[in-house]
Design an enzyme around this catalytic site. Structure first.
Site, mmCIF file in Angstrom:
data_model
loop_
_atom_site.group_PDB
_atom_site.id
_atom_site.type_symbol
_atom_site.label_atom_id
_atom_site.label_comp_id
_atom_site.label_asym_id
_atom_site.label_seq_id
_atom_site.Cartn_x
_atom_site.Cartn_y
_atom_site.Cartn_z
ATOM 1 N N LYS A 162 0.843 -1.206 0.000
ATOM 2 C CA LYS A 162 0.000 0.000 0.000
ATOM 3 C C LYS A 162 0.876 1.254 0.000
ATOM 4 O O LYS A 162 0.615 2.217 -0.728
ATOM 5 C CB LYS A 162 -0.937 -0.006 1.217
ATOM 6 C CG LYS A 162 -2.070 -1.017 1.089
ATOM 7 C CD LYS A 162 -2.865 -1.199 2.375
ATOM 8 C CE LYS A 162 -3.910 -2.306 2.191
ATOM 9 N NZ LYS A 162 -4.679 -2.625 3.396
ATOM 10 N N ASP A 221 -11.249 3.141 4.232
ATOM 11 C CA ASP A 221 -11.518 1.701 4.194
ATOM 12 C C ASP A 221 -13.023 1.422 4.093
ATOM 13 O O ASP A 221 -13.427 0.311 3.779
ATOM 14 C CB ASP A 221 -10.994 1.044 5.481
ATOM 15 C CG ASP A 221 -9.732 0.226 5.256
ATOM 16 O OD1 ASP A 221 -9.561 -0.298 4.141
ATOM 17 O OD2 ASP A 221 -8.939 0.113 6.199
ATOM 18 N N GLN A 230 -4.645 -1.295 9.586
ATOM 19 C CA GLN A 230 -4.607 -2.626 8.983
ATOM 20 C C GLN A 230 -5.208 -3.672 9.932
ATOM 21 O O GLN A 230 -4.893 -3.700 11.124
ATOM 22 C CB GLN A 230 -3.154 -2.994 8.624
ATOM 23 C CG GLN A 230 -2.997 -4.310 7.886
ATOM 24 C CD GLN A 230 -3.635 -4.333 6.504
ATOM 25 O OE1 GLN A 230 -3.721 -3.319 5.825
ATOM 26 N NE2 GLN A 230 -4.095 -5.490 6.086
HETATM 27 N N1 GUN Z 1 -7.178 -6.612 6.133
HETATM 28 C C1 GUN Z 1 -7.618 -7.331 5.071
HETATM 29 N N2 GUN Z 1 -8.231 -6.526 4.170
HETATM 30 C C2 GUN Z 1 -8.177 -5.277 4.672
HETATM 31 C C3 GUN Z 1 -8.632 -4.013 4.198
HETATM 32 O O1 GUN Z 1 -9.235 -3.875 3.121
HETATM 33 N N3 GUN Z 1 -8.362 -2.959 5.003
HETATM 34 C C4 GUN Z 1 -7.729 -3.088 6.198
HETATM 35 N N4 GUN Z 1 -7.535 -1.994 6.921
HETATM 36 N N5 GUN Z 1 -7.303 -4.239 6.672
HETATM 37 C C5 GUN Z 1 -7.528 -5.327 5.899
#
Ligand code: GUN
Length: 294
Positions: free
Chosen positions: A53, A120, A97
């Protein structure tokens, strides 16, 4: 006949090109979109997602404020960081995350992010707006699935979409998106989950089958209708001594067998994964644009 492989990497690259241009234009106006990233602990998969990311932000010209915190970080410290990011006008999107270490209450942390920076799409305000079909930040993975379908010419309107998995991150929001009355949705949606009796009875009816179960080989060829479109959201690490890393990635679908039956299928890796990050960039730029015009 073998299925057409839906190349998420290529679709993501095209979208990221557009995003990069949009960011460059915003910078000309003195706006640099910014993303605050928080990773608590050292789960290897989470670390690699967060690194990807951050790299994607850099390539797009988006500022990223990266925070890697030890696994024993207290709730107070974590909430303090989220609140500082809420108030920081360099940051337009905040990403915590998941999963977090078990002593941290996920609900409380996700609700601490102001909905205006919730790129998100996990805050109840955005989840509610999504269900109502209002403008909001859409969660990145299901939004990526919708984009793959739309950009590959797959018509969802009137189609029967069967989703395997009811997570808050993928299954439930994807159902909420695809049931809306708009041209990239308007589907008949069924959700299967661990409580579903005789799952194959439902998956075999799918025109579009989306699998987000988190388990390899959840869907085998006998569970798929001839000519179906199959989207595999799964990312599972399985041991592979022939690889330097000691593992390889597989999805939730028995790819080799199912590709002989499906009309279209996403690979793992290189399918939905790159789209998730792309939609995060998209939401961050959208947020920066909103802040600039507010
Ligand atoms: N863990 C797995 N997928 C995601 C996501 O789309 N966002 C976040 N913050 N954590 C994740």
């Amino acid at each position: 006949m073998s299925a057409r492989i839906l190349d998420g990497q290529k679709i993501a690259a095209e979208m990221r090109d557009d995003i990069r241009k949009q960011v460059a234009a915003m910078k000309q106006r003195g706006i640099t979109p910014g993303l605050g990233v928080i990773l608590v602990g050292d789960d290897p998969a989470s670390k690699s997602y967060v690194t990807a990311k951050e790299k994607a932000c850099e390539e797009a010209g988006i500022f990223s404020d990266d925070n890697r915190l030890p696994a024993d970080t207290s709730l107070d410290d974590l909430l303090g960081l989220v609140r500082r990011m809420n108030a920081d006008n360099r940051i337009h999107g905040i990403l915590v995350q998941l999963p977090m270490p078990s002593h941290l209450p996920e609900r409380e942390v996700l609700r601490a992010v102001v909905p205006e920076k919730d790129v998100d799409g996990f805050h109840p305000v955005n989840v509610g707006k999504m269900l109502l079909g209002e403008d909001c930040f859409l969660p990145c993975t299901p939004h990526g699935v919708v984009q793959i379908l739309a950009r590959s010419g797959v018509k969802t309107s009137g189609a029967h979409v069967v989703i395997v998995g009811r997570s808050n991150i993928v299954g439930k929001p994807l159902a909420a998106m695809l049931v809306q009355k708009n041209e990239n949705a308007n589907a008949t949606v069924t959700i299967c989950h661990t409580g579903t009796r005789d799952m194959a009875r439902f998956t075999r009816q799918a025109d579009i089958l989306v699998v987000a179960a988190g388990r390899p080989r959840t869907v085998t060829a006998d569970m798929v209708k001839e000519g179906a479109v199959v989207i595999d959201v799964g990312v599972n690490r399985i041991p592979d001594p022939s690889r330097k890393s000691g593992y390889r990635l597989v999805g939730d679908v028995d790819f080799e067998a199912v590709k002989e039956k499906a009309a279209m299928i996403t690979p793992v890796p290189g399918g939905v994964g790159p789209m998730t990050i792309t939609m995060l960039l998209y939401n961050t730029v959208k947020s920066a644009g909103r802040f600039a015009s507010s």
